[in-house]
Design a protein around this motif. Structure first.
Motif, short mmCIF file in Angstrom:
data_model
loop_
_atom_site.label_atom_id
_atom_site.label_comp_id
_atom_site.label_asym_id
_atom_site.label_seq_id
_atom_site.Cartn_x
_atom_site.Cartn_y
_atom_site.Cartn_z
N MET A 1 0.85 -1.20 0.00
CA MET A 1 0.00 0.00 0.00
C MET A 1 0.88 1.25 0.00
O MET A 1 1.64 1.48 0.94
CB MET A 1 -0.91 0.01 1.22
CG MET A 1 -1.95 1.12 1.20
SD MET A 1 -3.08 0.95 2.63
CE MET A 1 -4.34 2.16 2.21
N PRO A 2 0.81 2.08 -1.04
CA PRO A 2 1.65 3.27 -1.08
C PRO A 2 1.17 4.34 -0.10
O PRO A 2 -0.03 4.47 0.14
CB PRO A 2 1.52 3.76 -2.53
CG PRO A 2 0.28 3.15 -3.04
CD PRO A 2 0.02 1.89 -2.26
N PRO A 3 2.10 5.10 0.48
CA PRO A 3 1.72 6.15 1.43
C PRO A 3 0.72 7.14 0.84
O PRO A 3 -0.19 7.60 1.52
CB PRO A 3 3.04 6.85 1.75
CG PRO A 3 4.09 5.84 1.43
CD PRO A 3 3.56 5.01 0.32
N ARG A 4 0.86 7.47 -0.43
CA ARG A 4 -0.05 8.43 -1.06
C ARG A 4 -1.48 7.91 -1.04
O ARG A 4 -2.43 8.68 -0.93
CB ARG A 4 0.42 8.71 -2.49
CG ARG A 4 -0.47 9.61 -3.31
CD ARG A 4 -0.58 11.01 -2.72
NE ARG A 4 0.65 11.74 -2.73
CZ ARG A 4 0.76 13.01 -3.11
NH1 ARG A 4 -0.28 13.66 -3.56
NH2 ARG A 4 1.92 13.63 -3.03
N MET A 5 -1.64 6.59 -1.13
CA MET A 5 -2.99 6.01 -1.08
C MET A 5 -3.62 6.23 0.29
O MET A 5 -4.82 6.51 0.39
CB MET A 5 -2.94 4.52 -1.39
CG MET A 5 -4.30 3.84 -1.40
SD MET A 5 -5.44 4.55 -2.60
CE MET A 5 -4.67 3.99 -4.13
N VAL A 6 -2.81 6.13 1.34
CA VAL A 6 -3.34 6.38 2.68
C VAL A 6 -3.88 7.80 2.76
O VAL A 6 -5.01 8.04 3.22
CB VAL A 6 -2.24 6.17 3.75
CG1 VAL A 6 -2.76 6.58 5.13
CG2 VAL A 6 -1.78 4.72 3.77
N VAL B 1 -9.97 3.44 6.04
CA VAL B 1 -8.57 2.99 5.94
C VAL B 1 -8.49 1.50 6.25
O VAL B 1 -7.73 0.77 5.61
CB VAL B 1 -7.66 3.82 6.88
CG1 VAL B 1 -6.26 3.18 6.97
CG2 VAL B 1 -7.54 5.25 6.37
N GLN B 2 -9.27 1.05 7.23
CA GLN B 2 -9.29 -0.38 7.55
C GLN B 2 -9.75 -1.20 6.34
O GLN B 2 -9.17 -2.24 6.03
CB GLN B 2 -10.22 -0.64 8.74
CG GLN B 2 -10.20 -2.08 9.25
CD GLN B 2 -8.82 -2.48 9.77
OE1 GLN B 2 -8.28 -1.82 10.66
NE2 GLN B 2 -8.24 -3.52 9.21
N GLU B 3 -10.77 -0.73 5.65
CA GLU B 3 -11.24 -1.43 4.45
C GLU B 3 -10.15 -1.46 3.38
O GLU B 3 -9.95 -2.48 2.71
CB GLU B 3 -12.49 -0.74 3.90
CG GLU B 3 -13.74 -0.96 4.74
CD GLU B 3 -14.96 -0.29 4.13
OE1 GLU B 3 -14.96 -0.04 2.90
OE2 GLU B 3 -15.91 0.00 4.88
N ALA B 4 -9.46 -0.34 3.21
CA ALA B 4 -8.40 -0.28 2.21
C ALA B 4 -7.25 -1.24 2.57
O ALA B 4 -6.70 -1.93 1.70
CB ALA B 4 -7.86 1.15 2.08
N LEU B 5 -6.91 -1.29 3.85
CA LEU B 5 -5.85 -2.20 4.30
C LEU B 5 -6.24 -3.65 4.03
O LEU B 5 -5.40 -4.46 3.59
CB LEU B 5 -5.57 -2.00 5.79
CG LEU B 5 -4.82 -0.72 6.17
CD1 LEU B 5 -4.89 -0.50 7.67
CD2 LEU B 5 -3.36 -0.78 5.71
N VAL C 1 -7.15 8.17 0.81
CA VAL C 1 -8.31 7.57 1.50
C VAL C 1 -8.74 8.44 2.68
O VAL C 1 -9.93 8.70 2.88
CB VAL C 1 -7.98 6.14 1.97
CG1 VAL C 1 -9.10 5.59 2.85
CG2 VAL C 1 -7.75 5.23 0.77
N VAL C 2 -7.76 8.91 3.46
CA VAL C 2 -8.10 9.73 4.63
C VAL C 2 -8.75 11.04 4.19
O VAL C 2 -9.77 11.46 4.75
CB VAL C 2 -6.85 10.01 5.49
CG1 VAL C 2 -7.16 11.04 6.58
CG2 VAL C 2 -6.34 8.73 6.13
N ASP C 3 -8.18 11.68 3.18
CA ASP C 3 -8.74 12.96 2.72
C ASP C 3 -10.16 12.76 2.17
O ASP C 3 -11.06 13.54 2.47
CB ASP C 3 -7.85 13.57 1.63
CG ASP C 3 -6.52 14.07 2.18
OD1 ASP C 3 -6.39 14.19 3.41
OD2 ASP C 3 -5.61 14.33 1.36
N GLY C 4 -10.36 11.71 1.39
CA GLY C 4 -11.69 11.43 0.86
C GLY C 4 -12.69 11.14 1.95
O GLY C 4 -13.84 11.61 1.93
N ALA C 5 -12.24 10.36 2.94
CA ALA C 5 -13.12 10.03 4.07
C ALA C 5 -13.49 11.28 4.85
O ALA C 5 -14.65 11.46 5.28
CB ALA C 5 -12.44 9.02 4.98
N ALA C 6 -12.52 12.16 5.05
CA ALA C 6 -12.76 13.37 5.83
C ALA C 6 -13.77 14.28 5.13
O ALA C 6 -14.70 14.80 5.76
CB ALA C 6 -11.45 14.12 6.06
#
Length: 201
Positions: free
Chosen positions: A156-161, A187-191, A164-169
């Motif tokens: 999982m690339p850091p940029r993906m984290v 993020v848990q789903e993505a992981l 996902v966080v920005d989209g969720a927010a």
């Protein structure tokens, strides 16, 4: 904060200049780039309006330094979370991975998520701020890489984290959910999706 051609020599002058950057950074966080004017920065810093023009060649230079300061705060928080993660046993880090990644990606609780994202979106109005944020995000992503690595996630690339966080927010803010909780769940789903990839499913 890096030195420029206007870096003052005396301690009093250095304090004045730093207070102007801190005031500009706070204005940028709370009201966006358009609020960063010589007059308003001076008022927030409790300094004379003329002092801003003395220490900074332009509002652009002031915005750049304010942006650098804000992203540095964000990056330093992410580094502290990474250090905390690396102090955990790998199994515990893995169990808490989504929570740790969200903590590294979002600002602390003293900054309202709505204000934080308004600031990021408004940065598009000021190329100097955008440039500062682009450079500072490298620091943020290095911290996220450390957390992922200690948690045993290699694909999982850091940029993906961050994405996902920005989209969720943004979704949480617009739909009335708790930002941090919603981000952790996504993020848990993505992981889990990346874990399936790593397992060859």
């Amino acid at each position: 904060m890096g030195e420029t051609s206007q870096t003052p020599k005396s301690l009093k002058a250095q304090i004045t200049r730093t207070s102007l950057v801190l005031a500009a950074a706070a204005l940028l966080r709370e009201e966006g780039p358009r609020a960063v004017t010589y007059r308003k920065v001076a008022k927030w810093a409790g300094a004379a309006s003329s002092s801003v023009g003395y220490y900074f060649d332009s509002v652009t230079q002031l915005l750049h330094e304010a942006g650098r300061y804000n992203i540095q705060l964000w990056g330093e928080r992410a580094e502290r979370v990474a250090t905390t993660a690396e102090a955990l046993p790998p199994e515990e880090c893995r169990e808490r991975l989504a929570e740790l990644l969200v903590s590294a990606s979002l600002p602390d609780d003293s900054i309202a998520p709505a204000g934080h994202y308004s600031q990021l979106i408004a940065a598009a109005e000021a190329p100097a701020v955008t440039e500062a944020y682009q450079k500072g995000r490298v620091m943020l992503e290095l911290a996220i890489s450390r957390i992922l690595r200690h948690g045993g996630v290699t694909t999982m690339p850091p940029r993906m984290v961050g994405t996902v966080v920005d989209g969720a927010a943004i979704a949480a803010l617009s739909e009335g959910y708790d930002v941090r909780d919603f981000a952790v769940s996504l993020v848990q789903e993505a992981l889990q999706a990346y874990e399936r990839t790593e397992g060859g499913e």
